[in-house]
Design an enzyme around this catalytic site. Sequence first.
Site, short mmCIF file in Angstrom:
data_model
loop_
_atom_site.label_atom_id
_atom_site.label_comp_id
_atom_site.label_asym_id
_atom_site.label_seq_id
_atom_site.Cartn_x
_atom_site.Cartn_y
_atom_site.Cartn_z
N ARG A 118 125.82 24.49 109.53
CA ARG A 118 126.58 23.56 110.34
C ARG A 118 125.96 21.92 109.28
O ARG A 118 125.66 21.88 109.45
CB ARG A 118 125.68 23.22 111.84
CG ARG A 118 125.63 24.23 112.56
CD ARG A 118 125.57 23.38 114.29
NE ARG A 118 125.65 24.91 114.83
CZ ARG A 118 125.15 24.60 116.40
NH1 ARG A 118 125.64 23.73 116.96
NH2 ARG A 118 125.22 25.62 117.09
N LYS A 177 118.56 28.53 135.65
CA LYS A 177 118.26 29.31 134.66
C LYS A 177 116.98 30.18 135.76
O LYS A 177 117.34 31.25 135.12
CB LYS A 177 117.32 28.47 133.47
CG LYS A 177 118.43 27.63 132.99
CD LYS A 177 119.44 28.51 132.23
CE LYS A 177 120.57 28.07 131.19
NZ LYS A 177 121.88 27.94 131.28
N GLY A 208 118.73 25.90 127.01
CA GLY A 208 118.61 25.08 125.65
C GLY A 208 117.90 24.43 124.23
O GLY A 208 117.52 24.04 123.52
N GLY A 209 115.93 24.63 125.43
CA GLY A 209 115.14 23.95 125.12
C GLY A 209 115.13 23.51 125.30
O GLY A 209 114.14 22.47 125.35
N VAL A 232 129.64 26.53 119.09
CA VAL A 232 129.73 26.05 117.90
C VAL A 232 130.39 26.83 117.16
O VAL A 232 130.85 27.47 116.10
CB VAL A 232 128.65 24.92 117.77
CG1 VAL A 232 128.81 24.29 116.01
CG2 VAL A 232 128.62 23.43 118.19
N ARG A 277 130.04 28.76 128.13
CA ARG A 277 131.20 28.26 127.68
C ARG A 277 131.69 28.83 126.11
O ARG A 277 131.00 30.20 125.75
CB ARG A 277 131.07 26.86 127.31
CG ARG A 277 129.51 26.96 126.53
CD ARG A 277 129.19 25.73 125.37
NE ARG A 277 128.19 25.56 124.61
CZ ARG A 277 126.59 26.11 124.48
NH1 ARG A 277 126.62 26.05 125.87
NH2 ARG A 277 125.94 25.81 123.80
N LYS A 299 120.75 24.67 116.61
CA LYS A 299 120.53 25.65 114.85
C LYS A 299 121.25 25.16 113.80
O LYS A 299 122.42 23.96 113.81
CB LYS A 299 122.08 26.65 116.06
CG LYS A 299 121.30 27.26 117.11
CD LYS A 299 122.51 27.75 117.93
CE LYS A 299 122.08 29.50 119.10
NZ LYS A 299 122.99 29.02 120.12
N GLU A 314 107.52 31.96 130.86
CA GLU A 314 107.66 32.31 131.09
C GLU A 314 106.35 32.73 129.65
O GLU A 314 105.89 32.27 128.91
CB GLU A 314 109.01 32.59 129.78
CG GLU A 314 110.34 32.89 130.55
CD GLU A 314 111.30 32.66 129.80
OE1 GLU A 314 111.34 32.29 128.63
OE2 GLU A 314 112.69 33.00 130.36
N GLU A 344 119.03 33.16 128.47
CA GLU A 344 120.26 32.72 129.21
C GLU A 344 121.57 32.64 128.51
O GLU A 344 121.63 33.72 128.04
CB GLU A 344 119.31 31.25 129.26
CG GLU A 344 119.47 30.47 127.51
CD GLU A 344 119.15 29.29 128.10
OE1 GLU A 344 120.46 28.24 127.77
OE2 GLU A 344 118.20 28.91 127.37
C1 MV4 Z 1 111.66 30.98 123.70
C2 MV4 Z 1 110.70 31.62 122.45
C3 MV4 Z 1 109.66 32.35 122.79
N1 MV4 Z 1 109.54 33.30 124.32
N2 MV4 Z 1 111.38 31.74 124.92
C4 MV4 Z 1 114.48 29.38 123.82
C5 MV4 Z 1 115.58 27.79 123.53
C6 MV4 Z 1 116.02 28.01 122.38
N3 MV4 Z 1 116.31 27.15 121.57
C7 MV4 Z 1 114.69 28.63 121.74
N4 MV4 Z 1 113.96 29.15 122.88
C8 MV4 Z 1 113.21 30.36 122.34
N5 MV4 Z 1 112.76 30.18 123.77
C9 MV4 Z 1 109.86 32.82 124.87
N6 MV4 Z 1 109.64 32.92 126.48
C10 MV4 Z 1 111.32 31.63 121.35
C11 MV4 Z 1 112.10 29.75 121.13
C12 MV4 Z 1 112.44 29.35 119.72
C13 MV4 Z 1 113.02 30.13 119.03
C14 MV4 Z 1 113.86 31.29 119.28
C15 MV4 Z 1 114.24 31.74 118.44
C16 MV4 Z 1 114.75 31.42 117.13
C17 MV4 Z 1 114.23 29.84 116.89
C18 MV4 Z 1 113.68 29.40 118.10
C19 MV4 Z 1 113.10 28.11 118.01
C20 MV4 Z 1 112.43 27.88 118.61
C21 MV4 Z 1 111.66 28.45 119.78
#
Ligand code: MV4
Length: 450
Positions: A321, A99, A147-148, A278, A275, A220, A183, A271
Site C-alpha cells: 500500500r 464482535k 480492526g484493532g 483493500v 465487505r 496493513k 481475549e 473477526e
Molecule cells: C490480537 C492480537 C493478539 N491476540 N488478538 C486485531 C486487529 C488487527 N489489526 C490486529 N489484531 C490483533 N489481535 C489477540 N487475542 C494481535 C493483534 C495484532 C496483530 C496481529 C497480526 C499481525 C499484526 C498485528 C499487529 C498488532 C496487533
Amino acid sequence: MRACKELGISTVAAYSETDCDAIYLDFADERICIGPGSSDRSYLNIPSIISAAEIADVEAIHPGYGFLSEVSRFAEVCRSCNIEFIGPSADAMSMMGDKVRAREIAVQAGAPVVPGSQGAVDSGEDAVKIAHKVGYPVLVKAGMGGGGRGMRVAHNDMSLLKCFAVAESEAQAAFGDKAVYIEKYVSGARHVEIQLLGDHHGNVIHLGDRDCSLQRRHQKLIEEAPCPALSNDVREELGTAAINIARAVNYYGAGTVEFLVDPSGSFYFIEMNCRIQVEHPVTEMVTGVDILREQLRIASGERLSLRQDDVKTQGVAIECRINAEDPLTFQPTPGTISRYYVPGGPGVRVDSHAYCGCVISPQYDSLVAKLIVHRRNRREAIACMQRALEEYVIEGIKTTIPLYLDIFGHSAFLSGRVDTKFVESVLDNGGFASGKAELSETEKDKDKPT
Ligand code: MV4
C-alpha cells in the site's frame, strides 16, 4: 466500474466536492455530486446518496471498502428503496459487526476462538476473573470496534482494571456502545484471512488465504497470498472454518474471515469483514478470479461462476500500500503529484487513482496506490516488487516507497519469518519495540473513513 464495463453494465459515479477532479469520474457513464468534502455530508450521508441514486435511477450501489460499506442500516435503506446493496444481508452485517456476537457465532459453527470472555464483560471484577482463567497478557477489545480500533493490552490486575474502565468509556464515545470483551493475547501470531464468496443460492466457497501480518497501528502495509507459513492441513482447516462461520449467518456476497495463527499452527477466529477489502487483488492474482465481477453476479442473483474444486491458486502475489505519508513518521503528506511514472512489465499491477498533477487531499485516506506483483514463487515475487518499487516515480509528495524498499531488503521478510512486531523492529522505533505502546493506542482502521 472496470468490472461493470466488462459485463456491459453502465455506471454512475458519486463524488464529493473535494473529489471533483478525481480520475474515476472520467470513466463513468454519469457523475453526480453528493455533497461537500466533509464525509459526514457526502460519503457517509445516506439521504444524499439515496437521492442521487434515485435521480440517476440506478439498480444497485457498490459501497466500496470504507465509509458505509459495513453499515447494516445503509444496506437496509438501499433495499427498502428497491436499490440492491452490493454486499451481504443487513442481518449478516449487523451480526458480524458486533464482535461479541461474532465470537459466539464462530463457537457455534465449531471454529476455534481466542480463549477469553463469553459475551460482553460487565465489570472490572469479571474482567480480572477471566484474565486469571486465561492468563496474562490479555486484550480488552471494543464489541463494536474491530480492526484493532479501541483495543488495549493488560499485563496484570491493576493495569486490567484501568484498561477496562478506559476501554468502556472509549467504546461508548467511539461506537455509542460501551460493550467490551476480553481475549488472551496471542503472541508471535500472524494475521491470516480467508476470502469468501457466497451467492443467493446457498453456495459458499473460499478463494484461499492472505497473510496480512505486516501492519502498523492496525494499518496493513504489505499483504501476500498465499500465506508463506501455512501447512496444507492448517490451510484446509482455515478454509473450512471460514466457510462454516459464513454459513452460520447465511452469508452472501464477498467477505473475509480473519484469524490469528500462532507459531505452532494453532489458529483462532478474530473477526469477519462484511465487505471487499483493500487487499483483495492479491487473491485475484493467484486465483484468476475477478472478485468484483463475482460481487456483481451475486447481487444480480446469479450463481457463483465457479465451485470450490475449480479454485486453484498459482504462484505468489504481494501488495504494497503506497501511502502519501512520511516513510519514517507516517505523518500524512498531502499535496500535488508533480511527476509520475507507473511501473509495468511482467507480473506488475497498479490499482490507483493517481496521475501527474493530481491533488492528494488531506481530507481522506492517504492511500495513493496499490502496487501488486504476481510471480511463480515468493523469491521472484519479491525481486519483482523490489524493481517495481524502484521504477515507481512519485514526486511532489512523500510516500512510503522507501520503507518498503527497506522491508524487502530485510532477511526476516525474505525468509517469511514476520509477525506482529516486525514493522516496528524495522523502523527501529524504541517506543514501539516492546509492542506494548503499539497495542495500547487507539487508531482508526485504514479501511474506514477518516
Ligand atoms: C490480537 C492480537 C493478539 N491476540 N488478538 C486485531 C486487529 C488487527 N489489526 C490486529 N489484531 C490483533 N489481535 C489477540 N487475542 C494481535 C493483534 C495484532 C496483530 C496481529 C497480526 C499481525 C499484526 C498485528 C499487529 C498488532 C496487533
